[in-house]
Design a protein around this motif. Structure first.
Motif, PDB file in Angstrom:
ATOM      1  N   TRP A  60       0.742  -0.947   0.042  1.00 16.54           N
ATOM      2  CA  TRP A  60       0.175  -0.428  -0.007  1.00 16.54           C
ATOM      3  C   TRP A  60       0.750   1.142  -0.049  1.00 16.54           C
ATOM      4  CZ3 TRP A  60      -5.154   1.191  -0.826  1.00 16.54           C
ATOM      5  CH2 TRP A  60      -5.751   0.169  -1.371  1.00 16.54           C
ATOM      6  N   VAL A  61       2.180   1.130   0.098  1.00 15.30           N
ATOM      7  CA  VAL A  61       2.991   2.573   0.544  1.00 15.30           C
ATOM      8  C   VAL A  61       3.408   2.627  -0.357  1.00 15.30           C
ATOM      9  CG1 VAL A  61       5.138   3.446   1.730  1.00 15.30           C
ATOM     10  CG2 VAL A  61       3.361   2.427   3.256  1.00 15.30           C
ATOM     11  N   TRP A  62       3.474   1.402  -1.083  1.00 16.62           N
ATOM     12  CA  TRP A  62       5.208   1.503  -2.341  1.00 16.62           C
ATOM     13  C   TRP A  62       3.471   2.177  -3.264  1.00 16.62           C
ATOM     14  CZ3 TRP A  62       2.143  -1.020  -6.413  1.00 16.62           C
ATOM     15  CH2 TRP A  62       3.274  -1.212  -8.158  1.00 16.62           C
ATOM     16  N   SER A  63       2.209   1.421  -3.365  1.00 15.43           N
ATOM     17  CA  SER A  63       1.046   1.710  -4.528  1.00 15.43           C
ATOM     18  C   SER A  63       0.694   3.731  -4.422  1.00 15.43           C
ATOM     19  CB  SER A  63       0.032   1.702  -3.938  1.00 15.43           C
ATOM     20  OG  SER A  63      -0.969   2.094  -5.616  1.00 15.43           O
ATOM     21  N   ILE A  64       0.248   3.913  -3.335  1.00  9.91           N
ATOM     22  CA  ILE A  64       0.455   5.155  -2.812  1.00  9.91           C
ATOM     23  C   ILE A  64       1.725   6.546  -3.758  1.00  9.91           C
ATOM     24  CG2 ILE A  64      -0.231   7.301  -1.167  1.00  9.91           C
ATOM     25  CD1 ILE A  64      -1.015   4.768   0.514  1.00  9.91           C
ATOM     26  N   ARG A  65       2.275   5.982  -2.754  1.00  9.61           N
ATOM     27  CA  ARG A  65       3.687   7.103  -3.433  1.00  9.61           C
ATOM     28  C   ARG A  65       3.948   6.999  -4.734  1.00  9.61           C
ATOM     29  NH1 ARG A  65       8.155   7.502  -6.918  1.00  9.61           N
ATOM     30  NH2 ARG A  65       8.298   4.823  -7.080  1.00  9.61           N
ATOM     31  N   LEU A  66       3.724   5.947  -5.604  1.00 18.09           N
ATOM     32  CA  LEU A  66       3.755   5.645  -7.020  1.00 18.09           C
ATOM     33  C   LEU A  66       2.473   5.754  -7.638  1.00 18.09           C
ATOM     34  CD1 LEU A  66       5.672   4.459  -8.327  1.00 18.09           C
ATOM     35  CD2 LEU A  66       4.435   2.641  -9.517  1.00 18.09           C
ATOM     36  N   ILE A  67       1.296   6.545  -6.964  1.00 19.45           N
ATOM     37  CA  ILE A  67       0.303   6.936  -7.055  1.00 19.45           C
ATOM     38  C   ILE A  67      -0.123   8.390  -7.045  1.00 19.45           C
ATOM     39  CG2 ILE A  67      -2.604   7.577  -6.677  1.00 19.45           C
ATOM     40  CD1 ILE A  67      -2.521   4.738  -5.931  1.00 19.45           C
ATOM     41  N   HIS A  68       0.612   8.809  -5.510  1.00 20.12           N
ATOM     42  CA  HIS A  68       0.861  10.412  -5.412  1.00 20.12           C
ATOM     43  C   HIS A  68       1.786  10.855  -6.917  1.00 20.12           C
ATOM     44  CE1 HIS A  68       3.714  13.449  -4.028  1.00 20.12           C
ATOM     45  NE2 HIS A  68       2.534  14.004  -3.948  1.00 20.12           N
ATOM     46  N   ASN A  69       3.288  10.044  -7.514  1.00 16.92           N
ATOM     47  CA  ASN A  69       3.847  10.417  -8.392  1.00 16.92           C
ATOM     48  C   ASN A  69       3.342  10.768  -9.735  1.00 16.92           C
ATOM     49  OD1 ASN A  69       7.043  11.124  -8.562  1.00 16.92           O
ATOM     50  ND2 ASN A  69       6.656   9.804 -10.190  1.00 16.92           N
ATOM     51  N   TYR A  70       2.617  10.021 -10.321  1.00 15.53           N
ATOM     52  CA  TYR A  70       1.488  10.388 -11.272  1.00 15.53           C
ATOM     53  C   TYR A  70       0.705  10.853 -11.276  1.00 15.53           C
ATOM     54  CZ  TYR A  70      -1.719   8.821 -14.773  1.00 15.53           C
ATOM     55  OH  TYR A  70      -2.478   8.524 -16.262  1.00 15.53           O
ATOM     56  N   PHE A  71      -0.017  11.606 -10.436  1.00 16.67           N
ATOM     57  CA  PHE A  71      -0.916  12.752 -10.518  1.00 16.67           C
ATOM     58  C   PHE A  71      -0.820  14.242 -10.812  1.00 16.67           C
ATOM     59  CE2 PHE A  71      -4.303   9.112 -10.108  1.00 16.67           C
ATOM     60  CZ  PHE A  71      -5.551   9.318 -10.457  1.00 16.67           C
ATOM     61  N   ARG A  72       1.068  13.856  -9.680  1.00 12.38           N
ATOM     62  CA  ARG A  72       1.380  15.766  -9.524  1.00 12.38           C
ATOM     63  C   ARG A  72       2.084  15.464 -10.875  1.00 12.38           C
ATOM     64  NH1 ARG A  72       6.342  14.933  -5.163  1.00 12.38           N
ATOM     65  NH2 ARG A  72       7.335  13.552  -6.435  1.00 12.38           N
TER      66      ARG A  72
END
Length: 321
Positions: free
Chosen positions: A118-130
């Motif tokens: 979940w931490v990995w996913s949230i980090r990557l999702i945040h980077n994608y949308f940013r």
């Protein structure tokens, strides 16, 4: 394109992205409900789903991701959706493997890996949308756009083989350790701690590198600097890729500790693919006249992936003498 049309497109793509996994979710819930509540009336289909969790994951992926994502991509003339779902599918697979009736595992190890994923996913999702300025489907991966130009009128069918089939191989392969973790019930050991540290290190490195890259790209219009050569990027040309690889190989350590070292095949395939992607990225940089010279020097002095100390470019000392 006006603000109104952009907002409508963003809302439409967001709704599509939330609805598109429903076929797999509803099918799986139907299987669990039928299998657990009516043991005497289990159909051949539900029995097969019970005995073959890994094959079922592949079947659902093929129809729900490969075919449905591809079909939507053809309609929209943009295969953008696989990018954000790269960050979501491993989380979905982790929950699928842990909740499958055939699953047998150490509860604490499972919860640790779930949290890490979940931490990995949230980090990557945040980077994608940013990176995408908080929009759904504003653009597709530039590599897909380049491929569409190469294939021309054949792209409508070639995109299925070039984009979606490889993603099934990589995502199912990379998630094999998640399957192993939820198939073997063994007590925790020191290697679980090692794997956890490796995974966390990978996520932290990737987050720092991507944040440094985002800040550089955001402020580069005013500064006019050709390439990023500060922070982690001083020691590696692709520290974000390095961090991502560390994360996946950390999951492999979990599987190796449980006696299933074969689960490394997904991480190995992804590493080999990322080596090719690295070449594409660097070739793209060298095609930009404003950056080519600076990037050539950067290549000569800086490690590709593994962060390391700078080296002197060949001939630099003789020129300065």
């Amino acid at each position: 394109m006006g603000c109104g049309s952009v907002s409508y497109s963003n809302l439409k793509n967001g709704i599509i992205a939330f609805l598109v996994p429903l076929p797999s979710i509803l099918f799986y819930l139907s299987f669990k409900l039928a299998y657990l509540q009516s043991p005497s009336s289990r159909s051949t289909l539900w029995t097969w789903c019970y005995h073959h969790p890994l094959l079922l994951a592949n079947v659902l992926f093929f129809f729900n991701v490969n075919f449905l994502f591809w079909f939507i991509g053809l309609i929209q003339s943009s295969h953008w959706m696989i990018d954000p779902y790269w960050t979501v599918i491993p989380v979905m697979l982790a929950h699928y493997y842990s909740s499958h009736p055939l699953g047998e595992y150490n509860w604490l190890r499972s919860r640790i890996v779930m949290l890490l994923t979940w931490v990995w996913s949230i980090r990557l999702i945040h980077n994608y949308f940013r990176r995408e300025k908080w929009q759904w489907g504003a653009r597709e991966d530039w590599r897909f756009t380049d491929l569409s130009q190469q294939y021309g009128r054949h792209w409508w069918w070639a995109s299925f083989l070039a984009i979606y089939v490889p993603h099934q191989v990589f995502l199912i392969g990379l998630s094999l350790p998640l399957y192993v973790i939820h198939s073997v019930n063994e007590p925790l050991s020191m290697w679980d701690l090692v794997a956890t540290v490796v995974c966390i290190s990978g996520v932290v490195i990737a987050y720092i590198a991507d944040t440094q890259l985002y800040n550089f790209v955001s402020g580069n219009k005013e500064e006019g600097v050709a390439i990023l050569e500060k922070g982690l990027w001083y020691y590696s040309r692709h520290p974000n890729y390095f961090g991502e690889q560390v994360w996946w190989w950390g999951l492999v350590v979990f599987a190796w500790n449980l006696g299933h070292g074969w689960a490394f095949v997904g991480a190995l395939a992804n590493t080999m693919c990322l080596a090719y992607v690295t070449q594409l990225v660097e070739q793209r940089m060298l095609k930009q006249d404003s950056r080519a010279e600076a990037f050539r020097l950067y290549q000569k002095t800086t490690s590709v992936w593994l962060p390391w100390f700078k080296s002197s470019p060949l001939g630099l000392k003789s020129k300065d003498a």
